[in-house]
Design a protein around this motif. Structure first.
Motif, PDB file in Angstrom:
ATOM      1  N   ALA A   1     110.244  33.994 -16.626  1.00  0.00           N
ATOM      2  CA  ALA A   1     110.039  32.673 -17.222  1.00  0.00           C
ATOM      3  C   ALA A   1     111.073  31.685 -16.686  1.00  0.00           C
ATOM      4  O   ALA A   1     110.731  30.558 -16.316  1.00  0.00           O
ATOM      5  CB  ALA A   1     110.109  32.763 -18.745  1.00  0.00           C
ATOM      6  N   VAL A   2     112.335  32.103 -16.635  1.00  0.00           N
ATOM      7  CA  VAL A   2     113.390  31.230 -16.114  1.00  0.00           C
ATOM      8  C   VAL A   2     113.138  30.912 -14.643  1.00  0.00           C
ATOM      9  O   VAL A   2     113.274  29.753 -14.209  1.00  0.00           O
ATOM     10  CB  VAL A   2     114.779  31.879 -16.315  1.00  0.00           C
ATOM     11  CG1 VAL A   2     115.868  31.109 -15.585  1.00  0.00           C
ATOM     12  CG2 VAL A   2     115.100  31.971 -17.804  1.00  0.00           C
ATOM     13  N   ALA A   3     112.748  31.904 -13.860  1.00  0.00           N
ATOM     14  CA  ALA A   3     112.462  31.679 -12.446  1.00  0.00           C
ATOM     15  C   ALA A   3     111.290  30.717 -12.274  1.00  0.00           C
ATOM     16  O   ALA A   3     111.321  29.836 -11.395  1.00  0.00           O
ATOM     17  CB  ALA A   3     112.163  33.009 -11.754  1.00  0.00           C
ATOM     18  N   SER A   4     110.265  30.838 -13.103  1.00  0.00           N
ATOM     19  CA  SER A   4     109.113  29.928 -13.020  1.00  0.00           C
ATOM     20  C   SER A   4     109.516  28.503 -13.370  1.00  0.00           C
ATOM     21  O   SER A   4     109.062  27.541 -12.729  1.00  0.00           O
ATOM     22  CB  SER A   4     107.997  30.400 -13.944  1.00  0.00           C
ATOM     23  OG  SER A   4     107.470  31.628 -13.495  1.00  0.00           O
ATOM     24  N   ALA A   5     110.368  28.341 -14.371  1.00  0.00           N
ATOM     25  CA  ALA A   5     110.848  27.006 -14.734  1.00  0.00           C
ATOM     26  C   ALA A   5     111.657  26.407 -13.584  1.00  0.00           C
ATOM     27  O   ALA A   5     111.488  25.226 -13.235  1.00  0.00           O
ATOM     28  CB  ALA A   5     111.679  27.074 -16.006  1.00  0.00           C
ATOM     29  N   ARG A   6     112.507  27.216 -12.988  1.00  0.00           N
ATOM     30  CA  ARG A   6     113.307  26.764 -11.843  1.00  0.00           C
ATOM     31  C   ARG A   6     112.378  26.353 -10.697  1.00  0.00           C
ATOM     32  O   ARG A   6     112.578  25.315 -10.050  1.00  0.00           O
ATOM     33  CB  ARG A   6     114.247  27.877 -11.401  1.00  0.00           C
ATOM     34  CG  ARG A   6     115.150  27.491 -10.235  1.00  0.00           C
ATOM     35  CD  ARG A   6     115.737  28.676  -9.516  1.00  0.00           C
ATOM     36  NE  ARG A   6     114.644  29.491  -8.972  1.00  0.00           N
ATOM     37  CZ  ARG A   6     114.573  30.809  -9.054  1.00  0.00           C
ATOM     38  NH1 ARG A   6     115.516  31.509  -9.634  1.00  0.00           N
ATOM     39  NH2 ARG A   6     113.551  31.465  -8.538  1.00  0.00           N
ATOM     40  N   ASP A   7     111.339  27.150 -10.436  1.00  0.00           N
ATOM     41  CA  ASP A   7     110.386  26.847  -9.365  1.00  0.00           C
ATOM     42  C   ASP A   7     109.636  25.544  -9.640  1.00  0.00           C
ATOM     43  O   ASP A   7     109.367  24.775  -8.712  1.00  0.00           O
ATOM     44  CB  ASP A   7     109.387  27.987  -9.191  1.00  0.00           C
ATOM     45  CG  ASP A   7     110.015  29.244  -8.609  1.00  0.00           C
ATOM     46  OD1 ASP A   7     111.177  29.182  -8.146  1.00  0.00           O
ATOM     47  OD2 ASP A   7     109.342  30.297  -8.642  1.00  0.00           O
ATOM     48  N   ALA A   8     109.303  25.287 -10.881  1.00  0.00           N
ATOM     49  CA  ALA A   8     108.594  24.055 -11.233  1.00  0.00           C
ATOM     50  C   ALA A   8     109.474  22.834 -10.963  1.00  0.00           C
ATOM     51  O   ALA A   8     109.009  21.831 -10.400  1.00  0.00           O
ATOM     52  CB  ALA A   8     108.162  24.085 -12.696  1.00  0.00           C
ATOM     53  N   VAL A   9     110.736  22.915 -11.336  1.00  0.00           N
ATOM     54  CA  VAL A   9     111.663  21.811 -11.088  1.00  0.00           C
ATOM     55  C   VAL A   9     111.867  21.622  -9.584  1.00  0.00           C
ATOM     56  O   VAL A   9     111.846  20.492  -9.076  1.00  0.00           O
ATOM     57  CB  VAL A   9     113.004  22.045 -11.820  1.00  0.00           C
ATOM     58  CG1 VAL A   9     114.046  21.014 -11.402  1.00  0.00           C
ATOM     59  CG2 VAL A   9     112.790  22.007 -13.330  1.00  0.00           C
ATOM     60  N   ALA A  10     112.023  22.713  -8.847  1.00  0.00           N
ATOM     61  CA  ALA A  10     112.205  22.632  -7.396  1.00  0.00           C
ATOM     62  C   ALA A  10     110.965  22.023  -6.729  1.00  0.00           C
ATOM     63  O   ALA A  10     111.087  21.198  -5.807  1.00  0.00           O
ATOM     64  CB  ALA A  10     112.492  24.020  -6.824  1.00  0.00           C
ATOM     65  N   TYR A  11     109.785  22.411  -7.198  1.00  0.00           N
ATOM     66  CA  TYR A  11     108.545  21.862  -6.650  1.00  0.00           C
ATOM     67  C   TYR A  11     108.479  20.352  -6.878  1.00  0.00           C
ATOM     68  O   TYR A  11     108.131  19.588  -5.979  1.00  0.00           O
ATOM     69  CB  TYR A  11     107.337  22.554  -7.281  1.00  0.00           C
ATOM     70  CG  TYR A  11     106.012  21.947  -6.895  1.00  0.00           C
ATOM     71  CD1 TYR A  11     105.450  22.199  -5.647  1.00  0.00           C
ATOM     72  CD2 TYR A  11     105.331  21.109  -7.772  1.00  0.00           C
ATOM     73  CE1 TYR A  11     104.231  21.628  -5.280  1.00  0.00           C
ATOM     74  CE2 TYR A  11     104.118  20.542  -7.411  1.00  0.00           C
ATOM     75  CZ  TYR A  11     103.575  20.805  -6.168  1.00  0.00           C
ATOM     76  OH  TYR A  11     102.383  20.233  -5.808  1.00  0.00           O
ATOM     77  N   ALA A  12     108.832  19.915  -8.084  1.00  0.00           N
ATOM     78  CA  ALA A  12     108.800  18.490  -8.406  1.00  0.00           C
ATOM     79  C   ALA A  12     109.798  17.722  -7.531  1.00  0.00           C
ATOM     80  O   ALA A  12     109.484  16.637  -7.032  1.00  0.00           O
ATOM     81  CB  ALA A  12     109.107  18.274  -9.882  1.00  0.00           C
ATOM     82  N   GLU A  13     110.968  18.290  -7.338  1.00  0.00           N
ATOM     83  CA  GLU A  13     111.961  17.637  -6.487  1.00  0.00           C
ATOM     84  C   GLU A  13     111.489  17.563  -5.038  1.00  0.00           C
ATOM     85  O   GLU A  13     111.656  16.550  -4.372  1.00  0.00           O
ATOM     86  CB  GLU A  13     113.294  18.383  -6.563  1.00  0.00           C
ATOM     87  CG  GLU A  13     114.023  18.183  -7.877  1.00  0.00           C
ATOM     88  CD  GLU A  13     115.307  18.995  -7.981  1.00  0.00           C
ATOM     89  OE1 GLU A  13     115.530  19.905  -7.141  1.00  0.00           O
ATOM     90  OE2 GLU A  13     116.078  18.724  -8.914  1.00  0.00           O
TER      91      GLU A  13
END
Length: 168
Positions: free
Chosen positions: A22-34
């Motif tokens: 879950a934490v990795a997916s949240a990190r990936d979502a933020v990285a994708y948006a950036e």
């Protein structure tokens, strides 16, 4: 069986999904948006004392809706419907008080039961909110859930009213 019923966005009570995923997916979502420049608001909801607020009748209806066997449904009914509490004041114990809500924290099956109760919200969010596409396979991710925490990825102001409606 949990994998057949629960949304993949549920990271608690679903075999193979962990809080680390879950934490990795949240990190990936933020990285994708950036990386893409899309607007992203990460909304996290803590359903305070959520385990205590699960209605037994709602839980039983979900078990029927998910086509659990009659035997399993009866076992859960026996666990829930026969639960009582007593109050002790100055050495005097009250008569048993029936408990009509809650899944007991610490019970081995309580997390799966709670996750199942949260599942309709996750399905509604998945169907109505845009979310982000993350990971190598660019899988749409609208929300992540772990126990009584739900993180929602908001990419459009119009998603806010959809989220409010889903929570109602």
């Amino acid at each position: 069986m949990a994998g057949r019923i629960l949304q993949p966005s549920q990271h608690c009570g679903l075999p193979g999904n962990t809080v680390f995923d879950a934490v990795a997916s949240a990190r990936d979502a933020v990285a994708y948006a950036e990386a893409t420049g899309i607007p992203l608001c990460v909304l996290t909801i803590d359903f305070k004392e959520a385990f205590d607020k699960i209605s037994h009748s709602h839980l039983h209806a979900l078990l029927r809706q998910c086509s659990f066997s009659d035997r399993f449904q009866q076992i859960i009914r026996n666990i829930c419907d026969n639960a009582t509490a007593s109050i002790q004041i100055n050495g005097q114990t009250s008569s048993p008080i029936p408990i009509r809500r809650s899944v007991r924290q610490g019970c081995p099956i309580s997390m799966q039961l709670f996750a199942m109760c949260l599942n309709p919200l996750l399905c509604t969010l998945e169907n109505n909110v845009a979310g982000v596409k993350i990971g190598r396979r660019r899988i749409k991710t609208t929300a992540l859930a772990y126990a009584d925490y739900v993180t929602i990825f908001v990419t459009s102001p119009t998603d806010i009213s959809k989220i409010q409606e889903a929570l109602r």
